[in-house]
Design a protein around this motif. Structure first.
Motif, PDB file in Angstrom:
ATOM      1  N   MET A 173      -2.568 -13.341 -25.653  1.00  0.00           N
ATOM      2  CA  MET A 173      -3.430 -12.264 -24.931  1.00  0.00           C
ATOM      3  C   MET A 173      -3.267 -12.055 -23.738  1.00  0.00           C
ATOM      4  SD  MET A 173      -5.309 -10.071 -26.218  1.00  0.00           S
ATOM      5  CE  MET A 173      -6.776  -9.029 -25.916  1.00  0.00           C
ATOM      6  N   ILE A 174      -2.876 -13.253 -22.840  1.00  0.00           N
ATOM      7  CA  ILE A 174      -2.787 -13.030 -21.640  1.00  0.00           C
ATOM      8  C   ILE A 174      -1.453 -12.207 -21.180  1.00  0.00           C
ATOM      9  CG2 ILE A 174      -2.464 -14.304 -19.313  1.00  0.00           C
ATOM     10  CD1 ILE A 174      -4.357 -16.312 -20.169  1.00  0.00           C
ATOM     11  N   GLY A 175      -0.198 -12.571 -22.008  1.00  0.00           N
ATOM     12  CA  GLY A 175       0.848 -11.997 -21.678  1.00  0.00           C
ATOM     13  C   GLY A 175       0.672 -10.428 -21.992  1.00  0.00           C
ATOM     14  N   TRP A 176       0.073 -10.370 -23.014  1.00  0.00           N
ATOM     15  CA  TRP A 176       0.012  -8.664 -23.263  1.00  0.00           C
ATOM     16  C   TRP A 176      -0.588  -8.045 -22.289  1.00  0.00           C
ATOM     17  CZ3 TRP A 176      -4.254  -5.610 -25.049  1.00  0.00           C
ATOM     18  CH2 TRP A 176      -3.883  -4.599 -25.514  1.00  0.00           C
ATOM     19  N   SER A 177      -1.813  -8.457 -21.915  1.00  0.00           N
ATOM     20  CA  SER A 177      -2.792  -7.800 -20.661  1.00  0.00           C
ATOM     21  C   SER A 177      -1.852  -7.875 -19.258  1.00  0.00           C
ATOM     22  CB  SER A 177      -3.990  -8.758 -20.555  1.00  0.00           C
ATOM     23  OG  SER A 177      -3.788  -9.930 -20.274  1.00  0.00           O
ATOM     24  N   MET A 178      -1.120  -8.758 -19.053  1.00  0.00           N
ATOM     25  CA  MET A 178      -0.145  -8.671 -18.010  1.00  0.00           C
ATOM     26  C   MET A 178       0.739  -7.745 -18.077  1.00  0.00           C
ATOM     27  SD  MET A 178      -1.549 -10.996 -15.867  1.00  0.00           S
ATOM     28  CE  MET A 178      -0.592 -10.988 -14.596  1.00  0.00           C
ATOM     29  N   ASN A 179       1.306  -7.510 -19.235  1.00  0.00           N
ATOM     30  CA  ASN A 179       2.220  -6.576 -19.574  1.00  0.00           C
ATOM     31  C   ASN A 179       1.523  -5.118 -18.859  1.00  0.00           C
ATOM     32  OD1 ASN A 179       4.238  -8.333 -19.940  1.00  0.00           O
ATOM     33  ND2 ASN A 179       4.313  -7.658 -22.106  1.00  0.00           N
ATOM     34  N   LEU A 180       0.385  -4.822 -19.495  1.00  0.00           N
ATOM     35  CA  LEU A 180      -0.165  -3.638 -19.272  1.00  0.00           C
ATOM     36  C   LEU A 180      -0.590  -3.638 -17.867  1.00  0.00           C
ATOM     37  CD1 LEU A 180      -2.764  -3.514 -22.220  1.00  0.00           C
ATOM     38  CD2 LEU A 180      -0.978  -2.160 -21.955  1.00  0.00           C
ATOM     39  N   PHE A 181      -1.233  -4.689 -17.335  1.00  0.00           N
ATOM     40  CA  PHE A 181      -1.173  -4.491 -15.737  1.00  0.00           C
ATOM     41  C   PHE A 181       0.047  -4.265 -14.865  1.00  0.00           C
ATOM     42  CE2 PHE A 181      -1.787  -6.831 -11.668  1.00  0.00           C
ATOM     43  CZ  PHE A 181      -2.664  -6.049 -11.010  1.00  0.00           C
ATOM     44  N   ALA A 182       1.215  -4.916 -15.551  1.00  0.00           N
ATOM     45  CA  ALA A 182       2.407  -4.533 -14.690  1.00  0.00           C
ATOM     46  C   ALA A 182       2.788  -2.901 -14.795  1.00  0.00           C
ATOM     47  CB  ALA A 182       3.581  -5.490 -15.293  1.00  0.00           C
ATOM     48  N   VAL A 183       2.815  -2.414 -16.206  1.00  0.00           N
ATOM     49  CA  VAL A 183       2.865  -0.998 -16.478  1.00  0.00           C
ATOM     50  C   VAL A 183       2.021  -0.384 -15.618  1.00  0.00           C
ATOM     51  CG1 VAL A 183       3.025   0.671 -18.119  1.00  0.00           C
ATOM     52  CG2 VAL A 183       3.914  -1.617 -18.521  1.00  0.00           C
ATOM     53  N   ALA A 184       0.553  -0.685 -15.376  1.00  0.00           N
ATOM     54  CA  ALA A 184      -0.168   0.157 -14.756  1.00  0.00           C
ATOM     55  C   ALA A 184       0.226   0.272 -13.254  1.00  0.00           C
ATOM     56  CB  ALA A 184      -1.597  -0.375 -14.907  1.00  0.00           C
ATOM     57  N   ILE A 185       0.375  -0.831 -12.614  1.00  0.00           N
ATOM     58  CA  ILE A 185       0.796  -0.907 -11.294  1.00  0.00           C
ATOM     59  C   ILE A 185       2.020  -0.262 -11.111  1.00  0.00           C
ATOM     60  CG2 ILE A 185       1.561  -2.437  -9.333  1.00  0.00           C
ATOM     61  CD1 ILE A 185      -1.557  -2.619  -9.989  1.00  0.00           C
ATOM     62  N   GLY A 186       3.072  -0.330 -11.852  1.00  0.00           N
ATOM     63  CA  GLY A 186       4.320   0.450 -11.669  1.00  0.00           C
ATOM     64  C   GLY A 186       3.963   1.878 -11.884  1.00  0.00           C
ATOM     65  N   GLY A 187       3.267   2.297 -12.887  1.00  0.00           N
ATOM     66  CA  GLY A 187       2.917   3.635 -13.085  1.00  0.00           C
ATOM     67  C   GLY A 187       2.139   4.294 -11.988  1.00  0.00           C
ATOM     68  N   GLY A 188       1.252   3.386 -11.159  1.00  0.00           N
ATOM     69  CA  GLY A 188       0.643   4.123 -10.190  1.00  0.00           C
ATOM     70  C   GLY A 188       1.479   4.314  -8.904  1.00  0.00           C
ATOM     71  N   LEU A 189       2.435   3.376  -8.868  1.00  0.00           N
ATOM     72  CA  LEU A 189       3.570   3.660  -7.861  1.00  0.00           C
ATOM     73  C   LEU A 189       4.403   4.849  -7.940  1.00  0.00           C
ATOM     74  CD1 LEU A 189       4.502  -0.180  -7.099  1.00  0.00           C
ATOM     75  CD2 LEU A 189       3.276   1.380  -5.470  1.00  0.00           C
ATOM     76  N   GLY A 190       4.769   4.992  -9.268  1.00  0.00           N
ATOM     77  CA  GLY A 190       5.773   6.093  -9.690  1.00  0.00           C
ATOM     78  C   GLY A 190       5.071   7.409  -9.496  1.00  0.00           C
ATOM     79  N   ALA A 191       3.832   7.576 -10.009  1.00  0.00           N
ATOM     80  CA  ALA A 191       2.985   8.642  -9.676  1.00  0.00           C
ATOM     81  C   ALA A 191       2.607   9.156  -8.289  1.00  0.00           C
ATOM     82  CB  ALA A 191       1.577   8.586 -10.580  1.00  0.00           C
TER      83      ALA A 191
END
Length: 147
Positions: A1-19
């Motif tokens: 579960m931690i790996g899955w949530s960390m992947n979501l966090f990584a995409v969210a941080i990257g998405g914020g930078l891209g946006a």
């Protein structure tokens, strides 16, 4: 579960930078001192905001092609360029937010409804054909550099 949530966090941080990059690019093309020059050279793809969409999409294609080939080349020799989570953050997050197909379609549709069909078709063609070409060029360049 931690790996899955960390992947979501990584995409969210990257998405914020891209946006953020995408928004800043739009401001550069529409509201900066350069916007007059940009409007002058970007009339074929619909003007400032459409030009920003095109630059974002083409930059994303170029970066994705380079990233793809870099990762493929290193993987072929048993090396990992970045962690899978970092690749996810950059590929899906940053590049997914920077580039935008829906904005491209919206810009093209507005141009079409304004009777600027040729400009609309040019906008779509430049984004699709040049984006595909830039992906291939970047991949070939990286492949050549790493060979």
């Amino acid at each position: 579960m931690i790996g899955w949530s960390m992947n979501l966090f990584a995409v969210a941080i990257g998405g914020g930078l891209g946006a953020l990059c995408r928004y800043l690019l739009t401001l550069l093309c529409t509201e900066s001192p350069l916007s007059g020059f940009i409007a002058g050279v970007s009339h074929l793809v619909g003007g400032g905001a459409s030009f920003a969409t095109t630059i974002a999409n083409l930059s994303g294609c170029l970066l994705l092609g380079a990233l793809f080939q870099w990762a493929e080349t290193l993987a072929a020799v048993g090396e990992t360029p970045l962690s899978p989570r970092m690749m996810l953050a950059f590929r899906v997050g940053v590049l997914g937010s920077l580039t935008t197909f829906s904005t491209l379609i919206g810009d093209a549709a507005v141009l079409g409804t304004e009777g600027r069909t040729a400009v609309s078709l040019t906008l779509m063609s430049v984004n699709l054909i040049c984006g595909w070409a830039l992906f291939l060029i970047a991949a070939a360049t990286v492949r050549g550099m790493l060979s």
